[in-house]
Write a protein that holds these residues in place. Structure first.
Motif, short mmCIF file in Angstrom:
data_model
loop_
_atom_site.label_atom_id
_atom_site.label_comp_id
_atom_site.label_asym_id
_atom_site.label_seq_id
_atom_site.Cartn_x
_atom_site.Cartn_y
_atom_site.Cartn_z
N GLY A 185 -11.36 23.91 -12.02
CA GLY A 185 -10.58 22.70 -12.22
C GLY A 185 -9.09 22.93 -12.27
O GLY A 185 -8.61 24.06 -12.21
N VAL A 230 -14.42 20.90 -3.15
CA VAL A 230 -15.53 21.85 -3.15
C VAL A 230 -16.45 21.51 -1.99
O VAL A 230 -16.66 20.34 -1.68
N ALA A 285 -14.90 26.33 -3.96
CA ALA A 285 -13.93 25.38 -4.47
C ALA A 285 -12.53 25.95 -4.31
O ALA A 285 -12.33 27.17 -4.38
N ILE A 334 -14.77 20.69 -11.36
CA ILE A 334 -15.86 20.67 -10.39
C ILE A 334 -16.97 21.58 -10.86
O ILE A 334 -16.72 22.74 -11.23
N ASN A 335 -18.20 21.08 -10.86
CA ASN A 335 -19.37 21.91 -11.03
C ASN A 335 -19.73 22.44 -9.65
O ASN A 335 -20.19 21.68 -8.79
N THR A 336 -19.50 23.72 -9.40
CA THR A 336 -19.69 24.25 -8.05
C THR A 336 -21.17 24.31 -7.66
O THR A 336 -21.49 24.43 -6.47
N CYS A 374 -21.77 20.32 -7.01
CA CYS A 374 -20.71 19.68 -6.21
C CYS A 374 -20.33 18.32 -6.79
O CYS A 374 -20.08 17.36 -6.05
N GLU A 375 -20.27 18.25 -8.11
CA GLU A 375 -19.82 17.05 -8.80
C GLU A 375 -18.39 17.23 -9.29
O GLU A 375 -18.02 18.30 -9.77
N TYR A 376 -17.62 16.15 -9.17
CA TYR A 376 -16.26 16.08 -9.71
C TYR A 376 -16.30 15.36 -11.06
O TYR A 376 -16.93 14.31 -11.19
N TYR A 421 -13.39 13.93 -13.66
CA TYR A 421 -11.93 13.75 -13.65
C TYR A 421 -11.48 12.63 -14.58
O TYR A 421 -12.26 11.73 -14.94
N SER A 451 -19.75 12.55 -6.81
CA SER A 451 -20.59 13.61 -6.26
C SER A 451 -20.48 13.70 -4.75
O SER A 451 -20.31 12.68 -4.07
#
Length: 320
Positions: A17, A71, A77, A282-284, A287-289, A291, A303
């Motif tokens: 992040g 990502v 990412a 970001i959860n790599t 692939c979720e943002y 924010y 997502s």
């Protein structure tokens, strides 16, 4: 001004992040780029085709789409940060490499690269050329931080030696000076500690602390790039490893809250506020943002997979 970092959970999920600190007006959007997406190089209008689907935060202005961070489907990412006074770009491609505009570079690696270990080969094939961006109307001095699901992290900096790729074992990046300088500077804060200093004697005079946190007194408190690097590095390396995704996201936002810049704390020579426009993680793995923006502290989620996977068109989602 920006700060970026990585953080791993106990299950080795990597979170990546950044804070977006900027003194120019920007209106970010969330873009989902499908694999096999075709776009055009901002240097020579050559066609480029992406290999991987990705989600990113960016802005389209004057027909130019530039990405700030993102990502891809493989969990790679990356983020773009300012590198003022140090970035040196080539003016043309060299040694039969493909010229890539500096404002296109993040898109290029997210669309073409699946892991940090692929970066050396990819960078040998391209030359990053500085071009004016539509927001500042100048050739923005940039450098990049990249990480993947394995936990690998690297910094890419354009210098007079070309594109320098450096392993980033601390998982932190800010702005100038260069990354090597920041890592050396950490040695100035070797005495910083989460442990309490109970007492000290100066001759016969006994000194006792006012309260907790005396071990953190060496830490710097300002918003310069070196100070933000040190604070972020200290906090992420001393934080208990998060147990799960929920704890990891909470920890990430708490760490970057220590370097987030409120409006009015920093004023540029253009008499504009330089402040944290948004903070994103970001959860790599998924692939979720996650924010939040300056005006809304509620954490929102977007997502990579929330639109139709087979669409060949770019999708953009509102960023509020």
């Amino acid at each position: 001004m920006c700060t970026a970092m990585t953080l791993q959970s106990q299950s080795n999920k990597l979170f990546f992040g950044r804070t977006m600190d900027f003194s120019h007006d920007i209106i970010p959007q969330i873009y989902i780029i499908p694999n096999s997406y075709v776009w055009y190089n901002n240097l020579n209008n050559n066609q480029i085709k992406d290999s991987y689907r990705f989600i990113g935060l960016g802005q389209e202005l004057d027909g130019i789409l530039g990405f700030f961070d993102g990502v891809n489907e493989k969990g790679l990412a990356a983020a773009t940060l300012y590198f003022a006074g140090y970035a040196q770009y080539n003016t043309t491609a060299c040694n039969d490499t493909e010229p890539i505009a500096s404002i296109d570079f993040l898109h290029y690696i997210l669309g073409r690269c699946s892991s940090v270990k692929e970066l050396p080969d990819l960078l040998k094939k391209i030359t990053v050329v500085g071009v004016p961006d539509p927001v500042t109307k100048t050739i923005a001095p940039l450098h990049w931080i990249v990480a993947d699901r394995s936990g690998a992290c690297a910094v890419i900096e354009p210098t007079d030696k070309g594109l320098e790729l450096t392993d980033n074992p601390i998982g932190v990046m800010t702005n100038s000076p260069d990354f090597h300088w920041h890592m050396t500077n950490l040695r100035n804060y070797i005495e910083a500690s989460p442990e309490q200093t109970e007492e000290a004697f100066w001759d016969s005079v006994k000194l006792t602390p006012f309260g907790q946190a005396t071990g953190t007194m060496p830490l710097p408190g300002g918003f310069t790039s070196p100070e933000r690097f040190v604070r972020t590095a200290y906090l992420k390396t001393h934080l208990p490893k998060p147990k799960d995704n929920r704890e990891a996201i909470a920890a990430c936002f708490h760490i970057l809250a220590s370097v987030s810049i409120p409006k009015g704390a920093v004023i540029t020579n253009r008499n504009t506020y330089d402040y944290t426009k948004y903070t994103a993680f970001i959860n790599t793995s998924t692939c979720e943002y996650f924010y939040k923006t300056y005006d809304d502290v509620n954490i929102k989620v977007a997502s990579l997979w929330q639109t139709q996977r087979r669409s060949s068109d770019m999708t953009h989602l509102p960023f509020k």
